[in-house]
Design an enzyme around this catalytic site. Sequence first.
Site, PDB file in Angstrom:
ATOM      1  N   ASP A   1       3.169  -4.703   7.994  1.00 30.43           N
ATOM      2  CA  ASP A   1       1.964  -3.908   7.808  1.00 30.43           C
ATOM      3  C   ASP A   1       0.791  -4.860   8.020  1.00 30.43           C
ATOM      4  O   ASP A   1       0.469  -5.677   7.147  1.00 30.43           O
ATOM      5  CB  ASP A   1       1.953  -3.304   6.394  1.00 30.43           C
ATOM      6  CG  ASP A   1       0.633  -2.608   6.090  1.00 30.43           C
ATOM      7  OD1 ASP A   1      -0.310  -2.726   6.895  1.00 30.43           O
ATOM      8  OD2 ASP A   1       0.542  -1.964   5.030  1.00 30.43           O
TER       9      ASP A   1
ATOM     10  N   HIS B   1       0.864  -1.180   0.000  1.00 31.37           N
ATOM     11  CA  HIS B   1       0.000   0.000   0.000  1.00 31.37           C
ATOM     12  C   HIS B   1       0.906   1.236   0.000  1.00 31.37           C
ATOM     13  O   HIS B   1       2.031   1.169   0.499  1.00 31.37           O
ATOM     14  CB  HIS B   1      -0.827  -0.057   1.290  1.00 31.37           C
ATOM     15  CG  HIS B   1      -1.878   0.980   1.445  1.00 31.37           C
ATOM     16  ND1 HIS B   1      -1.608   2.234   1.927  1.00 31.37           N
ATOM     17  CD2 HIS B   1      -3.203   0.935   1.209  1.00 31.37           C
ATOM     18  CE1 HIS B   1      -2.747   2.917   1.986  1.00 31.37           C
ATOM     19  NE2 HIS B   1      -3.724   2.156   1.557  1.00 31.37           N
TER      20      HIS B   1
ATOM     21  N   CYS C   1      -5.022   2.565  -3.482  1.00 31.92           N
ATOM     22  CA  CYS C   1      -3.786   3.055  -2.849  1.00 31.92           C
ATOM     23  C   CYS C   1      -2.627   2.081  -3.080  1.00 31.92           C
ATOM     24  O   CYS C   1      -1.747   1.945  -2.210  1.00 31.92           O
ATOM     25  CB  CYS C   1      -3.966   3.328  -1.357  1.00 31.92           C
ATOM     26  SG  CYS C   1      -5.181   4.584  -1.032  1.00 31.92           S
TER      27      CYS C   1
ATOM     28  N   GLN D   1      -4.366  -5.265   7.063  1.00 38.19           N
ATOM     29  CA  GLN D   1      -5.382  -6.215   6.590  1.00 38.19           C
ATOM     30  C   GLN D   1      -5.336  -7.551   7.322  1.00 38.19           C
ATOM     31  O   GLN D   1      -6.321  -8.283   7.305  1.00 38.19           O
ATOM     32  CB  GLN D   1      -5.224  -6.448   5.070  1.00 38.19           C
ATOM     33  CG  GLN D   1      -5.442  -5.214   4.216  1.00 38.19           C
ATOM     34  CD  GLN D   1      -6.823  -4.589   4.402  1.00 38.19           C
ATOM     35  OE1 GLN D   1      -7.764  -5.219   4.899  1.00 38.19           O
ATOM     36  NE2 GLN D   1      -6.953  -3.339   4.021  1.00 38.19           N
TER      37      GLN D   1
ATOM     38  N   LYS E   1     -10.540  -0.849  10.591  1.00 42.20           N
ATOM     39  CA  LYS E   1     -10.733  -2.001   9.696  1.00 42.20           C
ATOM     40  C   LYS E   1     -11.110  -3.251  10.484  1.00 42.20           C
ATOM     41  O   LYS E   1     -11.251  -4.323   9.925  1.00 42.20           O
ATOM     42  CB  LYS E   1      -9.447  -2.269   8.906  1.00 42.20           C
ATOM     43  CG  LYS E   1      -9.090  -1.149   7.921  1.00 42.20           C
ATOM     44  CD  LYS E   1      -7.891  -1.534   7.110  1.00 42.20           C
ATOM     45  CE  LYS E   1      -7.213  -0.379   6.428  1.00 42.20           C
ATOM     46  NZ  LYS E   1      -7.980   0.213   5.341  1.00 42.20           N
TER      47      LYS E   1
HETATM   48  N1  C6P Z   1      -6.280   0.325   2.840  1.00 43.17           N
HETATM   49  C1  C6P Z   1      -8.129   0.102   1.297  1.00 43.17           C
HETATM   50  O1  C6P Z   1      -9.230   0.426   0.835  1.00 43.17           O
HETATM   51  P1  C6P Z   1      -4.923   3.506   7.122  1.00 43.17           P
HETATM   52  O2  C6P Z   1      -5.554   4.299   6.024  1.00 43.17           O
HETATM   53  O3  C6P Z   1      -3.705   4.175   7.685  1.00 43.17           O
HETATM   54  O4  C6P Z   1      -5.898   3.062   8.144  1.00 43.17           O
HETATM   55  O5  C6P Z   1      -4.418   2.142   6.444  1.00 43.17           O
HETATM   56  C2  C6P Z   1      -3.480   2.188   5.418  1.00 43.17           C
HETATM   57  C3  C6P Z   1      -3.257   0.820   4.842  1.00 43.17           C
HETATM   58  C4  C6P Z   1      -2.004   0.250   4.977  1.00 43.17           C
HETATM   59  N2  C6P Z   1      -1.756  -0.979   4.512  1.00 43.17           N
HETATM   60  C5  C6P Z   1      -2.679  -1.706   3.899  1.00 43.17           C
HETATM   61  C6  C6P Z   1      -2.348  -3.089   3.425  1.00 43.17           C
HETATM   62  C7  C6P Z   1      -3.961  -1.178   3.718  1.00 43.17           C
HETATM   63  O6  C6P Z   1      -4.886  -1.897   3.101  1.00 43.17           O
HETATM   64  C8  C6P Z   1      -4.252   0.123   4.187  1.00 43.17           C
HETATM   65  C9  C6P Z   1      -5.589   0.761   3.950  1.00 43.17           C
HETATM   66  C10 C6P Z   1      -7.631   0.771   2.544  1.00 43.17           C
HETATM   67  O7  C6P Z   1      -7.446  -0.781   0.780  1.00 43.17           O
HETATM   68  C11 C6P Z   1      -7.776   2.252   2.456  1.00 43.17           C
HETATM   69  S1  C6P Z   1      -6.775   2.966   1.225  1.00 43.17           S
END
Ligand code: C6P
Length: 385
Positions: A177, A100, A343, A180, A203
């Site tokens: 990370d 991401h 993203c 997910q 999430k």
């Molecule tokens: N992906 C998606 O629709 P945040 O925004 O900081 O809570 O998470 C960022 C992030 C980091 N790593 C991974 C693997 C992610 O999937 C995400 C967030 C969402 O896929 C929002 S862009």
Amino acid sequence: MIYLDSTATSQKPSSVLQAMEDYYRRQNANIHRGVHTLAEEATQAYEEARKKVAAFIHAPSSRQLVYTRNTTEAINLVAYSWGRSQLKAGDLVVLTEMEHHSNIVPWQILAAERGIQIRYVPVMEDGLLDMNAYHDLLALKPRLVAFTHMSNVLGTITPAKQIIADAHQAGALALVDGAQSVPHLPVDVADLDADFLAFSAHKMCGPTGIGVLYGKMALLESMPPFMGGGDMIRRVTFEGFTSNELPYKFEAGTPAIAEAIGFGAAVDYLSQIGMDAVAVHEQEITAYAMDRLSEISGLQILGPVDAHQKGGVVSFTLQGIHPHDVAQILDEDGIAVRAGHHCAMPLHQKLGLPASTRASFYLYNTREEVDALAVSIEKVKNLFG
Ligand code: C6P
């Protein structure tokens, strides 16, 4: 309405909303500052939540759990604090092609500022990481391997334990990370031996505005503060300051108190169901969705074909139809999916796609919803001829 966008953010159970409302109605006060009863109650609720989240990921101590705004801020914290204090020009950071943006751009900022090098573990045609190429990169002696535990586009579950063990063998630290994975799989940081793990509450049935950086104690102890201000100090004079103990050293200013309490309630909710049960349910729904969608001609599913190698994410393309058009027509049928690059622009570039449509599943999704998705996709195809 059928909500198939939990990878972006999950829906929230009443117990989470209730916990946050209770805080605002009955305990509203700032934390760590007051001696009055309300402040003590609020502080206790905030810290209880930290203990629950720490136990959820099997962290040896809740002091290793730093509240951040989200996964993005947790990764940036590592890049700013550990990265700026430890990395010098020429040092190598290894990422993967399925990251991401939040696990790419902080390192690119550091590359521009410090001249660190970034290399990417390739994603193979089957949606898995090329572990041979990974081992070749480890031979270059990277300082850090930062990788996603589950791709938000391909759904690929990466072999985190092996990636971390191999990184350590090569003398590198490992940042996971978990944006997910933590919401969807049982994750045990002690068993993984991760140096850092980042994830977001929103999430995993919790509120927006709060996330976590878990780190190994000695590492967090050795890192300089990320932001300066109230709560992160032990003592301040006109000349300087001394940092507070962990985890407060990294929590400057009034934090997201209600959100932390909501996060604790979300963790209670998931723990009552059991993460094994959550994972089994999602795997079952994902396998079903892959079967149903692969019956549709012209539909191409991205990532692993085996549902056992995936989390609850099914991204796809429909021949000749733009993903935004797909998502818009599904929306007219009350089905929420995400369309775009999710993203993960570099990954889409690698796949030769400007965008994809993504259906993602969580504990509340059903086979009937997958059936409705398949029917609507057929409708999209008919509309576009
Ligand atoms: N992906 C998606 O629709 P945040 O925004 O900081 O809570 O998470 C960022 C992030 C980091 N790593 C991974 C693997 C992610 O999937 C995400 C967030 C969402 O896929 C929002 S862009």
